[in-house]
Write a protein that holds these residues in place. Structure first.
Motif, PDB file in Angstrom:
ATOM      1  N   GLU A   1      35.863  20.669  77.888  1.00 52.96           N
ATOM      2  CA  GLU A   1      34.587  20.026  78.198  1.00 52.96           C
ATOM      3  C   GLU A   1      33.677  19.826  76.989  1.00 52.96           C
ATOM      4  N   ILE A   2      33.868  20.590  75.929  1.00 53.67           N
ATOM      5  CA  ILE A   2      32.966  20.494  74.768  1.00 53.67           C
ATOM      6  C   ILE A   2      33.673  19.884  73.555  1.00 53.67           C
ATOM      7  N   ILE A   3      34.791  20.456  73.160  1.00 56.96           N
ATOM      8  CA  ILE A   3      35.470  19.998  71.939  1.00 56.96           C
ATOM      9  C   ILE A   3      36.201  18.675  72.171  1.00 56.96           C
ATOM     10  N   HIS A   4      36.881  18.550  73.312  1.00 53.76           N
ATOM     11  CA  HIS A   4      37.685  17.353  73.578  1.00 53.76           C
ATOM     12  C   HIS A   4      36.874  16.192  74.153  1.00 53.76           C
ATOM     13  N   LYS A   5      35.598  16.410  74.430  1.00 49.83           N
ATOM     14  CA  LYS A   5      34.731  15.341  74.935  1.00 49.83           C
ATOM     15  C   LYS A   5      33.467  15.266  74.062  1.00 49.83           C
ATOM     16  N   PRO A   6      33.626  14.887  72.806  1.00 50.21           N
ATOM     17  CA  PRO A   6      32.478  14.918  71.885  1.00 50.21           C
ATOM     18  C   PRO A   6      31.344  13.978  72.288  1.00 50.21           C
ATOM     19  N   ILE A   7      31.692  12.803  72.852  1.00 53.64           N
ATOM     20  CA  ILE A   7      30.641  11.855  73.241  1.00 53.64           C
ATOM     21  C   ILE A   7      29.801  12.425  74.373  1.00 53.64           C
ATOM     22  N   GLU A   8      30.476  13.015  75.376  1.00 54.25           N
ATOM     23  CA  GLU A   8      29.757  13.625  76.498  1.00 54.25           C
ATOM     24  C   GLU A   8      28.871  14.771  76.010  1.00 54.25           C
ATOM     25  N   THR A   9      29.416  15.542  75.065  1.00 49.42           N
ATOM     26  CA  THR A   9      28.651  16.666  74.524  1.00 49.42           C
ATOM     27  C   THR A   9      27.427  16.187  73.750  1.00 49.42           C
ATOM     28  N   LEU A  10      27.600  15.136  72.946  1.00 50.00           N
ATOM     29  CA  LEU A  10      26.494  14.617  72.129  1.00 50.00           C
ATOM     30  C   LEU A  10      25.344  14.068  72.964  1.00 50.00           C
ATOM     31  N   LYS A  11      25.636  13.646  74.201  1.00 48.92           N
ATOM     32  CA  LYS A  11      24.562  13.150  75.074  1.00 48.92           C
ATOM     33  C   LYS A  11      23.503  14.214  75.325  1.00 48.92           C
ATOM     34  N   LEU A  12      23.908  15.474  75.221  1.00 49.37           N
ATOM     35  CA  LEU A  12      22.972  16.577  75.480  1.00 49.37           C
ATOM     36  C   LEU A  12      22.067  16.882  74.292  1.00 49.37           C
ATOM     37  N   ALA A  13      22.338  16.234  73.143  1.00 52.26           N
ATOM     38  CA  ALA A  13      21.527  16.503  71.950  1.00 52.26           C
ATOM     39  C   ALA A  13      20.076  16.066  72.162  1.00 52.26           C
ATOM     40  N   ILE A  14      19.876  14.948  72.867  1.00 48.13           N
ATOM     41  CA  ILE A  14      18.518  14.423  73.063  1.00 48.13           C
ATOM     42  C   ILE A  14      17.665  15.371  73.911  1.00 48.13           C
ATOM     43  N   PRO A  15      18.091  15.702  75.161  1.00 54.49           N
ATOM     44  CA  PRO A  15      17.242  16.623  75.930  1.00 54.49           C
ATOM     45  C   PRO A  15      17.130  17.998  75.289  1.00 54.49           C
ATOM     46  N   SER A  16      18.191  18.432  74.602  1.00 52.48           N
ATOM     47  CA  SER A  16      18.143  19.750  73.967  1.00 52.48           C
ATOM     48  C   SER A  16      17.085  19.803  72.871  1.00 52.48           C
ATOM     49  N   GLY A  17      17.025  18.758  72.035  1.00 57.07           N
ATOM     50  CA  GLY A  17      16.013  18.700  70.986  1.00 57.07           C
ATOM     51  C   GLY A  17      14.611  18.690  71.562  1.00 57.07           C
ATOM     52  N   ILE A  18      14.445  17.963  72.679  1.00 55.75           N
ATOM     53  CA  ILE A  18      13.128  17.885  73.322  1.00 55.75           C
ATOM     54  C   ILE A  18      12.748  19.229  73.939  1.00 55.75           C
ATOM     55  N   TYR A  19      13.712  19.888  74.580  1.00 56.03           N
ATOM     56  CA  TYR A  19      13.446  21.206  75.158  1.00 56.03           C
ATOM     57  C   TYR A  19      13.068  22.220  74.076  1.00 56.03           C
ATOM     58  N   THR A  20      13.728  22.129  72.913  1.00 56.42           N
ATOM     59  CA  THR A  20      13.411  23.041  71.809  1.00 56.42           C
ATOM     60  C   THR A  20      11.974  22.836  71.344  1.00 56.42           C
ATOM     61  N   LEU A  21      11.576  21.560  71.204  1.00 56.04           N
ATOM     62  CA  LEU A  21      10.182  21.247  70.852  1.00 56.04           C
ATOM     63  C   LEU A  21       9.235  21.799  71.911  1.00 56.04           C
TER      64      LEU A  21
END
Length: 328
Positions: free
Chosen positions: A77-97
């Protein structure tokens, strides 16, 4: 259908988590202690680590505590699906802020004012749901949003003060910083929450796996932010400077937050969640006044708080909007 016991247990835990997080975070940011105060950026990073570990334990539990199954799921789910994983970068960055902003807010606002003002996230979530998910709101929900804005405005209404001008100016400046932090956090919470919901509906991944992905990006963003803004202090006194029992309690409660909300979404509904939110506001107000003694309520504040509580209930009253193809 979830049993009534599970509903009320999950809501009870939500009330405890929400109220205790706000109060302990406020207490930790105003506590006079020897040595340097703990770094908010460090606390955000540690909370993300605890969140990842908690979600991994839940995935393990779902697969009979098989390390082989956990390893296979994480690879698939994480290593073999990099595009799906990268989609979470946006909300994760916002949640960190957002998590960093909440520390700023509670360093400058009393717990009661923060708790009421932060309910504006209902408004931002509703607006982003309409624009991003094509959701339609009923008349009761639109009315509740108007009541909510009125209530929050009254809570922020300036009160007469007898303090000296210098202290009053300092207090007003701190209040402005705190309110600004809460407002930005409300916007980020609304957007990130709806974006995350959209991703969950477009895939069949476990919510715990998605939270692991969020936590991974949150850890990276949080670590980068900590080194960028507090790098010198970390080099001087270490990442865990100023940590004590209260600090670890704040970090644990913050890590627990996402898991509790997931349980409430699974076992409860909007109206019961409104009860939990309202009870949390009342408890925060009472404890802020009697225990922290950093809050002097006025009649205008109480009117605003009542309006916010009414708006919270009213928003969940029209629980089933018209059928919409975009909804899961």
């Amino acid at each position: 259908m979830a049993s009534p016991r599970l509903k009320y247990v999950s809501l009870g835990v939500l009330v405890f988590q929400t109220t205790s997080l706000v109060l302990t975070m406020r207490y930790s940011r105003t506590l006079q202690a020897e040595g340097p105060r703990y770094l908010a950026s460090s606390a955000v990073v540690v909370a993300e680590v605890l969140k990842i570990l908690s979600c991994m334990l839940l995935v393990l539990k779902e697969h009979s505590y098989s390390m082989r199954a956990l390893n296979s799921i994480l690879r698939q789910e994480i290593i073999h699906k990099p595009i799906e994983t990268l989609k979470l970068a946006i909300p994760s960055g916002i949640y960190t802020l957002q998590n960093n902003l909440l520390y700023v807010a509670l360093s400058n606002l009393d717990a009661a004012t923060y708790q009421v003002t932060y309910q504006l996230k209902i408004l931002t979530t509703a607006l982003f749901s309409v624009s991003m998910l094509g959701r339609r709101l009923g008349i009761y929900q639109w009315i509740s949003l108007l009541i909510l804005m009125t209530g929050v405005t009254l809570v922020q209404w300036p009160s007469e003060s007898t303090v000296v001008p210098e202290k009053e100016a300092l207090s007003a400046g701190s209040q402005f910083v705190g309110v600004a932090a809460v407002l930005v956090a409300c916007c980020s919470s609304g957007f990130a929450g709806v974006y995350f919901e959209k991703i969950l509906k477009e895939s069949k991944q476990s919510v715990w796996v998605r939270n692991i992905q969020l936590g991974m990006f949150g850890f990276v963003f949080g670590l980068f932010g900590m080194l960028a803004y507090d790098g010198e202090r970390v080099k001087e006194s270490g990442m865990f400077q100023g940590y004590n029992t209260v600090t670890w309690t704040v970090v644990a409660l913050q890590a627990l937050g996402g898991l509790v909300i997931a349980a409430v979404i699974k076992y409860a509904d909007n109206i019961l969640k409104g009860f939990a939110t309202s009870l949390s506001i009342i408890l925060s107000t009472l404890i802020s006044y009697f225990w922290l003694q950093d809050f002097d309520p006025t009649s205008v504040f109480f009117l605003g708080a009542v309006l916010v509580i009414v708006a919270t209930f009213l928003y969940g009253y029209e629980g089933k909007p018209p059928p919409n193809p975009s909804r899961a």
